[in-house]
Enzyme design. Structure first.
Site, PDB file in Angstrom:
ATOM      1  CB  CYS A   1      -2.414  -5.341   2.956  1.00 55.42           C
ATOM      2  SG  CYS A   1      -1.594  -5.322   1.347  1.00 55.42           S
TER       3      CYS A   1
ATOM      4  CG  HIS B   1       0.880  17.910   4.037  1.00 57.68           C
ATOM      5  ND1 HIS B   1       0.989  18.073   2.675  1.00 57.68           N
ATOM      6  CD2 HIS B   1       0.676  19.137   4.563  1.00 57.68           C
ATOM      7  CE1 HIS B   1       0.834  19.354   2.381  1.00 57.68           C
ATOM      8  NE2 HIS B   1       0.643  20.017   3.517  1.00 57.68           N
TER       9      HIS B   1
ATOM     10  CB  SER C   1      -1.054   0.032   1.107  1.00 58.52           C
ATOM     11  OG  SER C   1      -2.014   1.021   0.784  1.00 58.52           O
TER      12      SER C   1
END
Length: 125
Positions: A89, A74, A69
């Site tokens: 995952c 930020h 994934s």
């Protein structure tokens, strides 16, 4: 009664880090390397990364795309704040990535939300 039919497809960590030295939140290459180190510690396979600086002494946004994934961040150096997202995952361990990132950023506090993704719920009858 609702029961889980199988283990979650993935674990998604949403993290707010507060009280970070602003100098740690502005260098794109350093943040890229940090998130890559987190991915490696978690046992994830890195596919690609892309980061963007908003200017000298300004924040950075970016993502490390994983086979499992992603890890994204930020930053707001003016507030000593970073928002990170770690979703993995399979056998990857997102908590290990979190440890690496937290150790490097040295926040004075953090808030972590853990979400199990893809869990099928079945009504027991």
């Amino acid at each position: 009664m609702i029961t889980h039919a199988h283990r979650p497809a993935g674990i998604h960590l949403l993290i707010d880090f507060h009280g970070i030295d602003p100098a740690l939140l502005t260098v794109t290459a350093d943040i890229d390397a940090l998130l890559r180190a987190g991915a490696e510690a978690a046992g994830a396979r890195i596919l690609h990364s892309h980061f963007h600086s908003f200017g000298e002494a300004m924040g950075v946004t970016g993502v490390v795309l994983l086979a499992e994934s992603h890890i994204s961040v930020h930053t707001w150096p003016e507030y000593g704040f970073a928002a990170a997202d770690i979703f993995m995952c399979g056998d990857a361990q997102p908590q290990l990535a979190l440890q690496v990132i937290e150790l490097a950023l040295k926040p004075t506090s953090r808030v972590v939300q853990t979400i199990e993704r893809g869990v099928a719920q079945v009504a027991a009858g």
